[in-house]
Design an enzyme around this catalytic site. Structure first.
Site, PDB file in Angstrom:
ATOM      1  N   LYS A   1       0.821  -1.212   0.000  1.00 26.73           N
ATOM      2  CA  LYS A   1       0.000   0.000   0.000  1.00 26.73           C
ATOM      3  C   LYS A   1       0.858   1.267   0.000  1.00 26.73           C
ATOM      4  CE  LYS A   1      -4.283  -1.974   1.591  1.00 26.73           C
ATOM      5  NZ  LYS A   1      -3.908  -3.396   1.762  1.00 26.73           N
TER       6      LYS A   1
HETATM    7  C1  LIG Z   1      -4.550  -4.527   1.132  1.00 31.00           C
HETATM    8  C2  LIG Z   1      -3.752  -5.773   1.040  1.00 31.00           C
HETATM    9  C3  LIG Z   1      -4.065  -6.793   0.098  1.00 31.00           C
HETATM   10  C4  LIG Z   1      -5.270  -6.718  -0.811  1.00 31.00           C
HETATM   11  O1  LIG Z   1      -5.160  -5.717  -1.797  1.00 31.00           O
HETATM   12  P1  LIG Z   1      -6.468  -5.198  -2.569  1.00 31.00           P
HETATM   13  O2  LIG Z   1      -6.004  -4.075  -3.418  1.00 31.00           O
HETATM   14  O3  LIG Z   1      -7.442  -4.786  -1.506  1.00 31.00           O
HETATM   15  O4  LIG Z   1      -6.975  -6.355  -3.368  1.00 31.00           O
HETATM   16  C5  LIG Z   1      -3.222  -7.890   0.021  1.00 31.00           C
HETATM   17  N1  LIG Z   1      -2.146  -8.012   0.845  1.00 31.00           N
HETATM   18  C6  LIG Z   1      -1.823  -7.078   1.759  1.00 31.00           C
HETATM   19  C7  LIG Z   1      -0.640  -7.289   2.627  1.00 31.00           C
HETATM   20  C8  LIG Z   1      -2.599  -5.916   1.891  1.00 31.00           C
HETATM   21  O5  LIG Z   1      -2.264  -4.977   2.813  1.00 31.00           O
END
Ligand SMILES: *Cc1c(COP(=O)(O)O)cnc(C)c1O
Length: 460
Positions: A112
């Site tokens: 993120k």
């Molecule tokens: C948010 C997240 C996901 C999922 O990503 P999306 O964009 O919501 O599909 C997968 N792995 C981790 C570690 C995350 O923080």
């Protein structure tokens, strides 16, 4: 470049306004009116570029004239300077034709950061030019809140308030939110659970007086600028493995469908992606939808990959919009049906989804077994979200190189990792002192009026 809503009833906006607005006023999500293409020569020319240079080429067509080239390059440079790896998103080989794309070298150790760090700089640049200040309020079960705080701390035109459930986030996650000392950061531990935090946030947005008074803004995963930032690493990794002259596939551990939708945009832009594989944990609404054509809500069951414990994958609406020939009315109708728990996707739309997407799920036992097995076979210690992807990817290996997305550092989920493979993953050196830093947060009752008063007082 103009942005339209997936439900067809909201004003058409520029990149800057779509970014600052987030959700469209008709409840839909903003998408670009047309998807720009990169030629084969332009894609081939990404080989050998730095991550930042490639990011500029890939994202520039989407931002129109919001920023000059020089401004946009500076924004990108600032966004990724805090990453702890020169490649930003390095590839590691797991086995014949199977690669891991490490997306956890950012400041909070999860993918993120790629989007949040960029959006922090984009917000600051746009707001400084407008002479405006906004208040970002977010609710988090852990990862998003820490990424937002890292991205917005110290920016002069933004205050950031993060609501997290008191006592219900991991120690690493809490400390990542409570140790930044910048005065525009406000970590609020709510005496309630994650749903209480999210409900409070929703109510704040529904209170027009409050919303206008503090100039409330949101940076949740439906923000188009976040999707855009994630398109870049699909290009850089595919080019490393021979694109555009060779096809690649990706397996993506999926919750809100944001990350994998960025892969879909890369494909639409001309990147030769064979399959995009949706990998879910036991909360498998997307896998079931791909199998049956019916999108049916069930209760969330907590898992060892908590960032994917989701029932409503907001960004899936963007993919549906395309396979329904961009008919906003059809999407509005489906989403209305979903309020009562289920909608059915037409055969034509399902055929088109299956042209691009495959899917699979990993149970809790399979996720743990994959962590154990990877450690034995390759020495790699992977986080549970990554393990979900690796397990599903292994069911889809073939002649085309497969890239599994590694979305978090194992040290963010040490208990599950240690239980599976016997290794307690240490924090990387640059945050080894996380447990020595001073914490600063306010415990607040689960009371909406009290929360609003506190926010107003902090801003005064
Ligand atoms: C948010 C997240 C996901 C999922 O990503 P999306 O964009 O919501 O599909 C997968 N792995 C981790 C570690 C995350 O923080």
């Amino acid at each position: 470049m103009r942005y339209i809503s997936t439900r067809g009833q909201a004003p058409i906006l520029t990149f800057e306004d779509a970014m600052l607005t987030g959700l469209a006023s008709d409840g839909g999500l903003y998408v670009p009116e047309t998807i720009p293409m990169l030629s084969e020569a332009e894609i081939a020319a990404l080989a050998g570029m730095s991550y930042e240079e490639a990011a500029f080429v890939v994202m520039k067509p989407f931002i129109g004239d919001t920023f000059t080239d020089a401004e946009f390059k500076e924004i990108i440079a600032k966004a990724y300077q805090g990453f702890n790896h020169d490649a930003r998103a390095p590839l590691v080989q797991l086995g014949p034709n199977h690669f891991l794309l490490e997306l956890f070298h950012g400041p909070t150790l999860a993918f993120k950061d790629f989007a949040m760090q960029l959006i922090g700089q984009l917000f600051q640049a746009a707001l400084a030019r407008r002479g405006e200040h906004v208040t970002i309020v977010g609710a988090t079960s852990g990862d998003t809140g820490s990424a937002a705080i890292e991205a917005f701390k110290g920016l002069s035109n933004v205050d950031v308030f993060i609501l997290f459930p008191h006592g219900r986030v991991s120690d690493v996650q809490r400390r990542q939110m409570t140790t930044p000392s910048e005065s525009n950061v406000h970590a609020l531990a709510v005496e309630g659970d994650f749903d209480d935090c999210q409900a409070a946030l929703k109510d704040m947005f529904a209170d027009i007086d409050f919303r206008d008074h503090v100039k409330l803004a949101a940076v949740n995963s439906i923000n188009w600028a976040r999707v855009l930032a994630q398109v870049v690493y699909y290009f850089t990794s595919a080019v490393s493995l021979g694109a555009p002259h060779r096809k690649v596939s990706f397996t993506v551990p999926t919750g809100n469908f944001g990350d994998i939708f960025a892969g879909y945009i890369a494909k639409r832009m001309g990147l030769p992606i064979d399959k995009l594989v949706i990998a879910t944990n036991q909360n498998d609404i997307l896998h079931r939808t791909m199998e049956t054509g019916a999108c049916t809500k069930e209760g969330v069951v907590p898992s060892i990959s908590p960032s994917m414990d989701i029932q409503v994958s907001s960004n899936f609406e963007r993919a549906l919009f395309d396979v329904y020939d961009r008919e906003g009315a059809a999407i509005a109708q489906l989403m209305e049906e979903f309020k009562s728990g289920e909608f059915k996707i037409s055969q034509g739309a399902m055929d088109r989804l299956r042209d691009t997407f495959a899917s699979g799920r990993a149970s809790e036992a399979e996720t743990s077994a994959t962590i154990t097995d990877m450690h034995k076979r390759t020495g790699e210690v992977i986080c549970p979200h990554t393990a979900v992807a690796v397990k599903v990817a292994e069911e889809h290996l073939g002649d085309v190189p497969m890239i599994s997305l590694s979305t978090a550092h194992p040290a963010k989920f040490p208990a599950a990792v240690e239980a599976a493979c016997g290794v307690y993953p240490a924090l990387p050196e640059h945050m080894a002192d996380l447990f020595d830093r001073d914490e600063r947060f306010t415990v607040v009752p689960n009371d909406l009026d009290g929360l609003k008063t506190l926010i107003k007082e902090r801003l005064a």
